[in-house]
Design an enzyme around this catalytic site. Structure first.
Site, short mmCIF file in Angstrom:
data_model
loop_
_atom_site.label_atom_id
_atom_site.label_comp_id
_atom_site.label_asym_id
_atom_site.label_seq_id
_atom_site.Cartn_x
_atom_site.Cartn_y
_atom_site.Cartn_z
CB SER A 36 -0.91 0.02 1.22
OG SER A 36 -0.16 0.35 2.38
CE LYS A 37 -2.60 6.27 -2.57
NZ LYS A 37 -3.68 7.21 -2.39
NE ARG A 38 0.83 4.09 7.04
CZ ARG A 38 0.62 4.10 8.35
NH1 ARG A 38 -0.49 3.60 8.81
NH2 ARG A 38 1.52 4.58 9.18
#
Length: 461
Positions: free
Chosen positions: A236-238
């Site tokens: 994910s983006k994180r």
RNA sequence: GUCCCCAUCGUCUAGUGGUCUAGGAUACCGCCCUUUCACGGCGGCGACACGGGUUCGAAUCCCGUUGGGGACGCCA
């Protein structure tokens, strides 16, 4: 004919995992002299962004994946879907459901708790009349039995049909849903092989049911495991860069990225390096692994440095200028500079930084390095070297090497008393490219300037 | 919670019942090369999750346990 496709929804950018599925589909089509098609899944009018389509196509362009025929936009095909939905309605294979969102929320809540829902989600399945209320259209899934298909990666997959509820195919706002349009489009686009993430495994059963309801041929499915982050969860983006274009910004070469991605979940013996041609020749979805794999940046870095080493200087110089605003096109020693740097950096970004470091005179000197290499004797060596340089005219690295050796012999001193100090004068510390190359790139005037500057600076102490 | 998927060095993987004292790559460590840092060369560390079967023989087949992941939308 093998026809594959990639069908992203335009919600932002091309995801790195999406690129891998796209690549697999593309390779499989190219290998079979088939077609690879692109379709934008933009049925959810609220969530779509116009720029996202641009962004996705731009990413495709960057990695140099091409597609056949024109891009299909689902938002432009609502009439087609409407027609097929009416067909199902007429045949009694689908029905209008008047359940409210509140009622559905109650059902979902109960399901999540593992309780029996107080409202039957199939309440309107056999309802004959028409209500003057908003409705969705649901597909009638068979109540009993088992549905199986042969997945190209995971083998035989089965589900009890009672586990598949009557899913929505038309929203109350009149737009069709994903599971429905996918089937219609894949059929009309004559898609033969579908390689996609295994998060779609469940949807596949619903989709096969629709194929059967229409009496259409079911394509071959390949469900490839997800790419995980370092912690083993969905990327994910994180987790850092998931947008493909981020890798361009970080200084990765597209072929390095593709080589990295193709080896995630797929392999060909012990081979690590694959040209696009080799990938096309060797790729086969039946060799895709069943287990998910993790995104390992170290390996990407290694591949990237490999591809940088093997790139023509001209290309690197162009990319440096375009992507990192480091323009050395007119530098007379640009070849020497790139030859030195391409052997040692992992990314173009790193290369750009190294060039900046070399071309910009240092405004401070590394304390540890100074302490280790600079003393009174060295200072006088540097002063004398400055004078020594006056009637010398070294240009290329071997010539600089020669000049330094001459000086060392003349003075009867060790390299340590001149070379590391010289490097400190040039760039502020003792790290970097070959010293002769460094001096050659800077040129005699600049070298003298930087030695003088250092000496002036030192005398302040 | 329910259903499904998966399981070899830290990571990517080879391996499809004997050729496995498990191979390669990366990362890490050491040595060599070298004015430095890298590159390169050489070497090292390091894995079949566990427990039962089946079999003359299991990393490979079966079952269970554990662990991880995914799906359970009028998102795709």
């Amino acid at each position: 004919m093998v026809v594959t496709r990639f069908a992203p929804s335009p919600t932002g950018y091309l995801h790195i995992g999406g690129l891998r599925t796209a690549l697999f589909n593309w390779l499989w089509a190219r290998k079979n002299n088939g077609k690879f098609r692109l379709r934008i899944e933009d049925t959810d009018l609220e969530r779509n962004k116009q720029e996202a389509v641009e962004a996705i196509l731009k990413a495709f362009k960057w990695v140099n994946l091409d597609w056949d025929e024109e891009v299909v936009f689902q938002s432009k095909r609502f009439d087609v879907y409407k027609k097929y939905i009416n067909d199902l309605l007429k045949k009694g294979l689908a029905y209008k459901c008047y359940l409210t969102k509140e009622e559905l929320e109650i059902i979902r809540e109960a399901k999540r708790k593992g309780e029996e829902p107080p409202i039957d989600i199939r309440k309107y399945r056999d309802f004959k009349g028409e209500l003057d209320k908003p409705y969705v259209v649901r597909f009638k899934t068979p109540l009993t039995g088992e549905l199986c298909f042969e997945d190209g990666v995971k083998g035989k997959q089965c589900v009890k049909l009672e586990e598949i509820e009557d899913f929505v195919i038309l929203r109350s706002d009149g737009t069709p849903t994903y599971n429905f349009v996918v089937v219609v489009d894949d059929h009309e686009m004559e898609i033969s092989d579908i390689i996609r993430g295994d998060d779609h495994l469940r949807n596949t059963f619903k989709q096969i049911l629709l194929y059967k309801a229409f009496g259409w041929d079911v394509p071959k499915f390949y469900h490839v495991p997800m790419i995980h982050n370092e912690k083993g969860a969905k990327l994910s983006k994180r987790d850092g860069a998931v947008d493909v274009m981020e890798y361009k910004k970080e200084g990765y070469l597209p072929e390095a990225l593709l080589n990295f991605l193709v080896r995630l979940g797929w392999s060909y013996g012990d081979q690590e390096i694959f040209s696009i041609e080799e990938m096309i020749k060797l790729f086969d979805p039946k060799d895709i692994n069943k287990a998910p794999s993790r995104f390992d940046k170290e390996k990407l870095n290694w591949l990237n440095s490999h591809y940088i080493k093997n790139s023509p200087n001209e290309r690197l110089i162009k990319l440096l200028k375009e992507d990192f605003e480091v323009d050395i096109e007119d530098h007379d020693k640009k070849e020497i500079l790139i030859d030195e740097l391409k052997e040692r950096v992992k990314t173009l970004k790193e290369m750009a930084q190294e060039i900046q470091k070399i071309l910009t005179p240092p405004n401070s000197y590394d304390e540890k390095a100074v302490k280790k290499f600079i003393n009174d004797e060295v200072i006088s060596n540097l002063r004398e070297f400055l004078v020594f340089l006056n009637d010398k005219n070294p240009k290329l690295p071997p010539e600089w090497h020669e000049v330094m050796n001459e000086f060392l012999n003349l003075k009867g001193i060790k390299p340590k008393a001149l070379m590391p100090p010289l490097r400190i004068c040039m760039v502020g510390d003792t790290k970097g490219i070959d010293l002769s190359a460094l001096l050659s790139v800077l040129g005699k005037d600049e070298v003298k300037k930087r030695i003088s500057k250092f000496l002036a600076n030192f005398e302040v102490f």
